[in-house]
Structures are given as C-alpha cells and as structure tokens.
Design an enzyme around this catalytic site. Structure first.
Site, PDB file in Angstrom:
ATOM      1  N   GLY A  25       0.196   1.799   2.395  1.00 14.65           N
ATOM      2  CA  GLY A  25      -0.687   1.121   3.307  1.00 14.65           C
ATOM      3  C   GLY A  25       0.280   0.099   4.088  1.00 14.65           C
ATOM      4  N   SER A  26       0.365  -1.074   4.321  1.00 14.76           N
ATOM      5  CA  SER A  26       0.780  -1.756   4.952  1.00 14.76           C
ATOM      6  C   SER A  26       2.240  -2.098   4.889  1.00 14.76           C
ATOM      7  CB  SER A  26      -0.071  -2.990   5.382  1.00 14.76           C
ATOM      8  OG  SER A  26      -1.141  -2.820   6.152  1.00 14.76           O
ATOM      9  N   THR A  27       2.658  -2.050   3.380  1.00 14.59           N
ATOM     10  CA  THR A  27       4.114  -2.288   3.249  1.00 14.59           C
ATOM     11  C   THR A  27       4.842  -1.312   3.930  1.00 14.59           C
ATOM     12  OG1 THR A  27       3.849  -1.134   1.181  1.00 14.59           O
ATOM     13  CG2 THR A  27       3.464  -3.121   1.051  1.00 14.59           C
TER      14      THR A  27
END
Length: 304
Positions: A25-27
């Site tokens: 995801g956003s990492t």
C-alpha cells in the site's frame, strides 16, 4: 553503518520477516516519488489536482480518504493521496516505474542467511494491464516482505545506497574484544544523496503534519510513511480486511534505525497512521529510555 539495524520481529516473527509477502500500500508511494525525482519527471514542489477525492481512471475510480485540490509531490506523500501519486506516476514510462521498484530490491530475495526467503512479486511491464502503473504507484500489484521494505527504506538512510541485510554485525571474544566484524555489502546506488535527502524531508512532513502525527516524538525528529492496504487473499480483496503499516527512520537526520510495523486485520481503527504509527513511537520511547539499546546517542540531535 547507518540503516543497517533491522527489526528482529516484524509481522509476527522471524519467518514472517522474510517469507510473508504482502501488498505494501502507501508505504510504497515513497518509491514512486523516488522514481519521479531520479528521472527528473517531477520535483517536490510540482503540483497536480486532487480531483476533490474522486478520480475516474480507466475502468476504475481512485478515491482519497479526504478531498484535496492542488497538491505538490511533497503534499502527496504527506497526506498519502492515491489520486495524487497516480497522476504523478503517469509521468513515468512503465519501464521507469518498474526499474525503480526493482532497483530498491523488490521482486527478488535480499540474500539474507535465513531459510525460505520470498522474493515477493514484481511483474514485468509486459504483463501489466492499463491500470497497473497506477496500482503500482499506490503500492498494489506488488508484494514485498517486511525485510525487503526495511532494506529499501534503509537505502534512503544510507544516502541512496541499497545494502545487503546482515544477521550478524560482529563477533566478540570472552574479553569483549572484536574477533570479527562484517563490513557493509553495498548492492547498488538507487538514488543520489540529494534525492534521498528530499525523500527523507518529505517523510518528516508525514510525521509532523501528515498521516503519521501519532508517531511524533517530543524530543527528536522521526521520518516515516504510513500504509493502509486492503488484504488480498487467494487473489481476492477481502471486504473489511486491511493491513496497517508504518515505516520509520530514526532519527530523521542521520538515521540509525529503520523500524517496520505491520498489523494484519487491526480491530476498530485500521489506518496505518492510527494503529501502526503509535507502535513505532512506543518502541522508540522505550529504546531511548534503555541504555543497552544500540544507539549512538552522541549523534542524536534534539528538536529545536
């Protein structure tokens, strides 16, 4: 060597550290930003329009948790805008995006001396769909292990150089003398020191003003990135099931530690900023209060 100390227990144990591949995801948005900066396709102050939170894209619609208007690339990382990173990512060719993720170490094992290490998953662009670049930019259609993610972030702590992770740094004799010390093993330079510094600065904004405010320490600066991804099990995204995560670099200036916290199916609040980020703050508060923790305290700079 900065960034070489990796968490001993991530995602439930040592085996999960190297074998549990998941969509980050956003990492992973930080690595899309890295691709943009290293190719010159964007600067940190370049802007896109956030579409007020709803963006029809091909056969899908990309959403943001909050509606945004104009966003810089630094803003996109700070507030973790899906729409913003998808729009910025469209400036890259498929090969440029793929090569950036590959160069950060995704898609193949790190080479650490642990059995059953997974290489994760990073498909070649020839097998992508039209929606794949936006998905990859947001941290989907790629699977990483916690160790791969820690090593990739450690490359930013090391000025843009990816290192091969090590289990043993040194061996000491009965009298405390160093019998053997492992030298850091560089794999490749992924980004320039300037790009690494820009990305670290963006990640300070994530903690100070963005999605990871609950990770902020009162005494020292922390840099990091949150992630909240729908869980994919057996090729299907499960409704109501999420992976919450946070990756931190401590201290933000001249980092010594990379910390990865990954929580599968958190109860109640499920965003990385509200579940995983506070865990990193708690870990660091305990580490700073414990003299035995391997921190070079002479290098720590207090917040002004």
């Amino acid at each position: 060597q900065r960034g070489e100390r990796l968490p001993r227990r991530v995602a439930g144990g040592g085996g999960a550290l190297v074998s549990d591949a998941y969509e980050p995801g956003s990492t992973a948005k930080v690595f899309t930003a890295a691709a943009l900066l290293r190719t010159g396709k964007a600067r940190s102050d370049d802007t896109v329009f956030g579409e007020n939170g709803v963006y029809p894209f091909g056969d899908r619609t990309i959403h943001d948790t909050h509606p945004y208007g104009t966003l810089t690339l630094a803003d996109v990382i700070r507030v973790s805008s899906n729409i913003g990173i998808a729009k910025f990512g469209s400036r890259l060719t498929d090969v440029e995006l793929y090569e950036a993720f590959r160069d950060f170490g995704f898609g193949y094992p790190t080479g650490i001396d642990l059995p059953a290490e997974s290489g994760g998953r990073l498909r070649h662009p020839r097998s992508w769909t039209p929606e794949s670049p936006a998905s990859l930019a947001m941290g989907y259609e790629v699977a990483v292990t916690p160790l791969q993610l820690a090593a990739a972030y450690a490359s930013l702590a090391n000025g843009g150089v990816l290192l091969e992770p090590m289990l043993v740094r040194e061996v000491r004799g009965p009298g405390g003398e160093t019998a053997f010390r492992m030298a850091p093993r560089p794999v490749r330079r992924v980004v320039t020191p300037s790009v690494a510094a820009q990305l670290a600065h963006m990640m300070i904004g994530v903690v100070e003003e963005g999605t990871a405010r609950r990770a902020a320490l009162g005494t020292y600066n922390l840099a990091g990135k949150t992630g909240t991804a729908r869980r994919n099990v057996g090729g299907r995204y499960l409704e109501g099931h999420y992976t919450a995560s946070f990756v931190g670099l401590f201290p933000a200036e001249d980092p010594q530690l990379v910390l990865v916290v990954k929580i599968d199916d958190p109860v109640g609040e499920y965003f990385g900023g509200t579940t995983a980020a506070p865990v990193v703050r708690t870990i660091l508060e305990a580490a700073l209060a414990t003299p035995a923790v391997a921190l070079d305290r002479g290098r720590l700079t207090r917040r002004s």
